[in-house]
Structures are given as structure tokens and as C-alpha cells.
Motif scaffolding. Structure first.
Motif, PDB file in Angstrom:
ATOM      1  N   THR A 152      -3.637  13.527  -2.933  1.00  0.00           N
ATOM      2  CA  THR A 152      -2.821  13.908  -1.787  1.00  0.00           C
ATOM      3  C   THR A 152      -3.731  14.252  -0.615  1.00  0.00           C
ATOM      4  O   THR A 152      -4.715  14.963  -0.785  1.00  0.00           O
ATOM      5  N   GLY A 153      -3.413  13.704   0.552  1.00  0.00           N
ATOM      6  CA  GLY A 153      -4.206  13.936   1.749  1.00  0.00           C
ATOM      7  C   GLY A 153      -5.261  12.873   2.023  1.00  0.00           C
ATOM      8  O   GLY A 153      -5.790  12.794   3.130  1.00  0.00           O
ATOM      9  N   ALA A 154      -5.572  12.057   1.033  1.00  0.00           N
ATOM     10  CA  ALA A 154      -6.586  11.013   1.225  1.00  0.00           C
ATOM     11  C   ALA A 154      -6.103   9.989   2.251  1.00  0.00           C
ATOM     12  O   ALA A 154      -4.925   9.661   2.316  1.00  0.00           O
ATOM     13  N   LYS A 155      -7.057   9.496   3.043  1.00  0.00           N
ATOM     14  CA  LYS A 155      -6.767   8.455   4.026  1.00  0.00           C
ATOM     15  C   LYS A 155      -7.618   7.239   3.710  1.00  0.00           C
ATOM     16  O   LYS A 155      -8.802   7.364   3.402  1.00  0.00           O
ATOM     17  N   THR A 203       7.050   5.300   5.782  1.00  0.00           N
ATOM     18  CA  THR A 203       6.686   5.970   4.545  1.00  0.00           C
ATOM     19  C   THR A 203       7.190   5.108   3.393  1.00  0.00           C
ATOM     20  O   THR A 203       8.143   4.341   3.549  1.00  0.00           O
ATOM     21  N   MET A 204       6.507   5.230   2.267  1.00  0.00           N
ATOM     22  CA  MET A 204       6.900   4.487   1.074  1.00  0.00           C
ATOM     23  C   MET A 204       6.752   5.406  -0.130  1.00  0.00           C
ATOM     24  O   MET A 204       5.671   5.928  -0.396  1.00  0.00           O
ATOM     25  N   LYS A 205       7.863   5.606  -0.828  1.00  0.00           N
ATOM     26  CA  LYS A 205       7.838   6.370  -2.073  1.00  0.00           C
ATOM     27  C   LYS A 205       8.054   5.371  -3.208  1.00  0.00           C
ATOM     28  O   LYS A 205       9.081   4.693  -3.257  1.00  0.00           O
ATOM     29  N   THR A 206       7.080   5.291  -4.095  1.00  0.00           N
ATOM     30  CA  THR A 206       7.139   4.362  -5.219  1.00  0.00           C
ATOM     31  C   THR A 206       7.280   5.169  -6.500  1.00  0.00           C
ATOM     32  O   THR A 206       6.393   5.958  -6.839  1.00  0.00           O
ATOM     33  N   THR A 207       8.399   4.968  -7.179  1.00  0.00           N
ATOM     34  CA  THR A 207       8.695   5.684  -8.415  1.00  0.00           C
ATOM     35  C   THR A 207       8.503   4.737  -9.592  1.00  0.00           C
ATOM     36  O   THR A 207       8.886   3.571  -9.530  1.00  0.00           O
ATOM     37  N   PHE A 208       7.901   5.251 -10.658  1.00  0.00           N
ATOM     38  CA  PHE A 208       7.636   4.476 -11.871  1.00  0.00           C
ATOM     39  C   PHE A 208       8.490   5.050 -12.992  1.00  0.00           C
ATOM     40  O   PHE A 208       8.287   6.182 -13.419  1.00  0.00           O
ATOM     41  N   LYS A 209       9.430   4.242 -13.457  1.00  0.00           N
ATOM     42  CA  LYS A 209      10.393   4.714 -14.453  1.00  0.00           C
ATOM     43  C   LYS A 209      10.224   3.912 -15.742  1.00  0.00           C
ATOM     44  O   LYS A 209      10.552   2.727 -15.791  1.00  0.00           O
ATOM     45  N   PRO A 210       9.702   4.544 -16.805  1.00  0.00           N
ATOM     46  CA  PRO A 210       9.598   3.823 -18.080  1.00  0.00           C
ATOM     47  C   PRO A 210      10.991   3.565 -18.654  1.00  0.00           C
ATOM     48  O   PRO A 210      11.783   4.489 -18.789  1.00  0.00           O
ATOM     49  N   LEU A 211      11.284   2.303 -18.940  1.00  0.00           N
ATOM     50  CA  LEU A 211      12.574   1.943 -19.528  1.00  0.00           C
ATOM     51  C   LEU A 211      12.466   1.841 -21.046  1.00  0.00           C
ATOM     52  O   LEU A 211      13.456   1.994 -21.751  1.00  0.00           O
ATOM     53  N   SER A 212      11.265   1.543 -21.510  1.00  0.00           N
ATOM     54  CA  SER A 212      10.944   1.493 -22.941  1.00  0.00           C
ATOM     55  C   SER A 212       9.430   1.608 -23.040  1.00  0.00           C
ATOM     56  O   SER A 212       8.750   1.779 -22.026  1.00  0.00           O
ATOM     57  N   ASP A 213       8.893   1.476 -24.245  1.00  0.00           N
ATOM     58  CA  ASP A 213       7.438   1.542 -24.415  1.00  0.00           C
ATOM     59  C   ASP A 213       6.727   0.405 -23.695  1.00  0.00           C
ATOM     60  O   ASP A 213       5.547   0.518 -23.371  1.00  0.00           O
ATOM     61  N   ASN A 214       7.446  -0.684 -23.443  1.00  0.00           N
ATOM     62  CA  ASN A 214       6.802  -1.861 -22.878  1.00  0.00           C
ATOM     63  C   ASN A 214       7.550  -2.421 -21.662  1.00  0.00           C
ATOM     64  O   ASN A 214       7.438  -3.602 -21.348  1.00  0.00           O
ATOM     65  N   GLU A 215       8.314  -1.568 -20.971  1.00  0.00           N
ATOM     66  CA  GLU A 215       9.009  -2.010 -19.756  1.00  0.00           C
ATOM     67  C   GLU A 215       9.067  -0.858 -18.759  1.00  0.00           C
ATOM     68  O   GLU A 215       9.417   0.265 -19.117  1.00  0.00           O
ATOM     69  N   THR A 216       8.721  -1.176 -17.511  1.00  0.00           N
ATOM     70  CA  THR A 216       8.668  -0.171 -16.456  1.00  0.00           C
ATOM     71  C   THR A 216       9.422  -0.674 -15.233  1.00  0.00           C
ATOM     72  O   THR A 216       9.227  -1.810 -14.803  1.00  0.00           O
ATOM     73  N   GLN A 217      10.243   0.189 -14.670  1.00  0.00           N
ATOM     74  CA  GLN A 217      10.913  -0.145 -13.418  1.00  0.00           C
ATOM     75  C   GLN A 217      10.155   0.533 -12.277  1.00  0.00           C
ATOM     76  O   GLN A 217       9.835   1.717 -12.356  1.00  0.00           O
ATOM     77  N   ILE A 218       9.876  -0.248 -11.236  1.00  0.00           N
ATOM     78  CA  ILE A 218       9.308   0.292 -10.006  1.00  0.00           C
ATOM     79  C   ILE A 218      10.434   0.330  -8.982  1.00  0.00           C
ATOM     80  O   ILE A 218      11.099  -0.676  -8.745  1.00  0.00           O
ATOM     81  N   PRO A 225       2.380  10.313 -13.265  1.00  0.00           N
ATOM     82  CA  PRO A 225       2.983   8.994 -13.421  1.00  0.00           C
ATOM     83  C   PRO A 225       4.410   8.880 -12.896  1.00  0.00           C
ATOM     84  O   PRO A 225       5.026   7.827 -13.061  1.00  0.00           O
ATOM     85  N   MET A 226       4.936   9.909 -12.226  1.00  0.00           N
ATOM     86  CA  MET A 226       6.326   9.841 -11.757  1.00  0.00           C
ATOM     87  C   MET A 226       6.453   9.047 -10.455  1.00  0.00           C
ATOM     88  O   MET A 226       7.221   8.098 -10.380  1.00  0.00           O
ATOM     89  N   PHE A 227       5.711   9.455  -9.405  1.00  0.00           N
ATOM     90  CA  PHE A 227       5.823   8.738  -8.129  1.00  0.00           C
ATOM     91  C   PHE A 227       4.559   8.874  -7.293  1.00  0.00           C
ATOM     92  O   PHE A 227       3.722   9.753  -7.530  1.00  0.00           O
ATOM     93  N   PHE A 228       4.475   7.987  -6.311  1.00  0.00           N
ATOM     94  CA  PHE A 228       3.387   7.939  -5.341  1.00  0.00           C
ATOM     95  C   PHE A 228       4.040   7.815  -3.977  1.00  0.00           C
ATOM     96  O   PHE A 228       4.837   6.907  -3.743  1.00  0.00           O
ATOM     97  N   TYR A 229       3.712   8.728  -3.051  1.00  0.00           N
ATOM     98  CA  TYR A 229       4.370   8.776  -1.747  1.00  0.00           C
ATOM     99  C   TYR A 229       3.303   8.732  -0.660  1.00  0.00           C
ATOM    100  O   TYR A 229       2.384   9.549  -0.651  1.00  0.00           O
ATOM    101  N   ALA A 230       3.417   7.756   0.251  1.00  0.00           N
ATOM    102  CA  ALA A 230       2.385   7.589   1.278  1.00  0.00           C
ATOM    103  C   ALA A 230       3.004   7.170   2.601  1.00  0.00           C
ATOM    104  O   ALA A 230       4.123   6.665   2.663  1.00  0.00           O
ATOM    105  N   GLN A 231       2.226   7.394   3.658  1.00  0.00           N
ATOM    106  CA  GLN A 231       2.600   6.943   4.995  1.00  0.00           C
ATOM    107  C   GLN A 231       1.646   5.832   5.401  1.00  0.00           C
ATOM    108  O   GLN A 231       0.454   5.888   5.113  1.00  0.00           O
ATOM    109  N   TYR A 232       2.202   4.816   6.097  1.00  0.00           N
ATOM    110  CA  TYR A 232       1.415   3.674   6.545  1.00  0.00           C
ATOM    111  C   TYR A 232       1.580   3.535   8.049  1.00  0.00           C
ATOM    112  O   TYR A 232       2.703   3.433   8.552  1.00  0.00           O
ATOM    113  N   ASP A 233       0.444   3.549   8.750  1.00  0.00           N
ATOM    114  CA  ASP A 233       0.456   3.461  10.207  1.00  0.00           C
ATOM    115  C   ASP A 233      -0.253   2.193  10.655  1.00  0.00           C
ATOM    116  O   ASP A 233      -1.387   1.923  10.243  1.00  0.00           O
TER     117      ASP A 233
END
Length: 141
Positions: free
Chosen positions: A46-49, A84-99, A69-77
Motif C-alpha cells: 500500500t502506498g507504492a508508486k 481506480t481499479m479494485k480487483t477481487t479474487f474469489k476462489p470458487l473451488s480448489d482449482n477455479e478463481t473468479q476475478i 489474497p482478497m483484493f488489490f485496489y489501485a489508482q491509475y493516472d
């Protein structure tokens, strides 16, 4: 302007996050991406540019919150816009992930980009979905 895009990737959440954070993965899955260069702060913290270099433009990324591993939130200029972009990673099973990617464009600078955003708002959503689909293809290989 706000919108949400998503994709399901047939890989475990940790693998998907690892690829998401790896600039080499971006080179292979995002057309025109060249490199990511840390400007200040600690990598991925957090805070890195960072400066993101593409074939035809550059932009600056500021990490607003890294809660992986829940989410990554950043601003792009960029010269002509900010979002801003909030990317959430949701495990649906052991071998499937929803972004799930939530984008919020906060600033459009310049006549042309303002017109594009008003007349063709789906352009931005289609570009984001295209990137997610390419990222899926690359990550599943």
C-alpha cells in the motif's frame, strides 16, 4: 463512469494472484505492455508508486490498498484520465478463481477523451474485459 467486469480462471487463487502481480505475465497477456518500474515504496505494498510503460503511452499506478489474497485496489493516472481499479479474487473451488474488476473513471482531461467517454462509454468496459479474457488464456496455459 463506473463498471464491473469479471472472468473465471481454471487455476487456484494463489496461482492467479501470482500471475496478476508479475509484470512478465502482463507482457504476455496485455497487448502493448512493456514494463513496470517501481518509483517509490515497497513492491506491491500500500502506498507504492510504479510507472507502467506501454507502446503508445505511460501511466502511474498508486496502490491504495493491497489486501491480497482478497483484493488489490489501485489508482491509475494518465495524461488524459484517472481511474481506480479494485480487483477481487474469489476462489470458487480448489482449482477455479473468479476475478472481479471494478473500475471507476474519476477524471477525463481533454476534449477528445471526454467525447469518447460520453458517446462510447462501453469502449472502456470492452477493453477491460478483453484484457481479463487474455489474462485468463495466458494464466490457464
Amino acid at each position: 463512469m463506473k463498471f464491473t467486469c469479471s472472468v473465471c480462471i481454471n487455476k487456484p487463487v494463489n496461482t492467479v494472484i501470482e500471475e496478476f502481480l508479475n509484470p512478465e505475465s502482463l507482457k504476455r497477456s496485455m497487448k502493448g505492455f512493456i514494463k513496470k518500474e517501481l518509483i517509490s515504496g515497497e513492491l506491491h505494498a500500500t502506498g507504492a508508486k510504479s510507472k507502467l510503460y506501454y507502446d503508445k503511452f505511460e501511466m502511474e499506478e498508486t496502490i491504495l490498498e493491497n489486501n491480497l489474497p482478497m483484493f488489490f485496489y489501485a489508482q491509475y493516472d494518465h495524461t488524459h484520465m484517472s481511474n481506480t481499479m479494485k480487483t477481487t479474487f474469489k476462489p470458487l473451488s480448489d482449482n477455479e478463481t473468479q476475478i472481479i474488476t471494478e473500475i471507476h473513471y474519476t477524471i477525463f482531461k481533454g476534449f477528445v477523451i471526454k467525447i469518447i467517454s460520453k458517446l462510447f462509454p462501453n469502449f472502456f468496459k470492452k477493453q477491460t474485459q478483453k484484457w481479463l479474457n487474455e489474462f485468463k488464456k495466458y494464466t490457464e496455459k
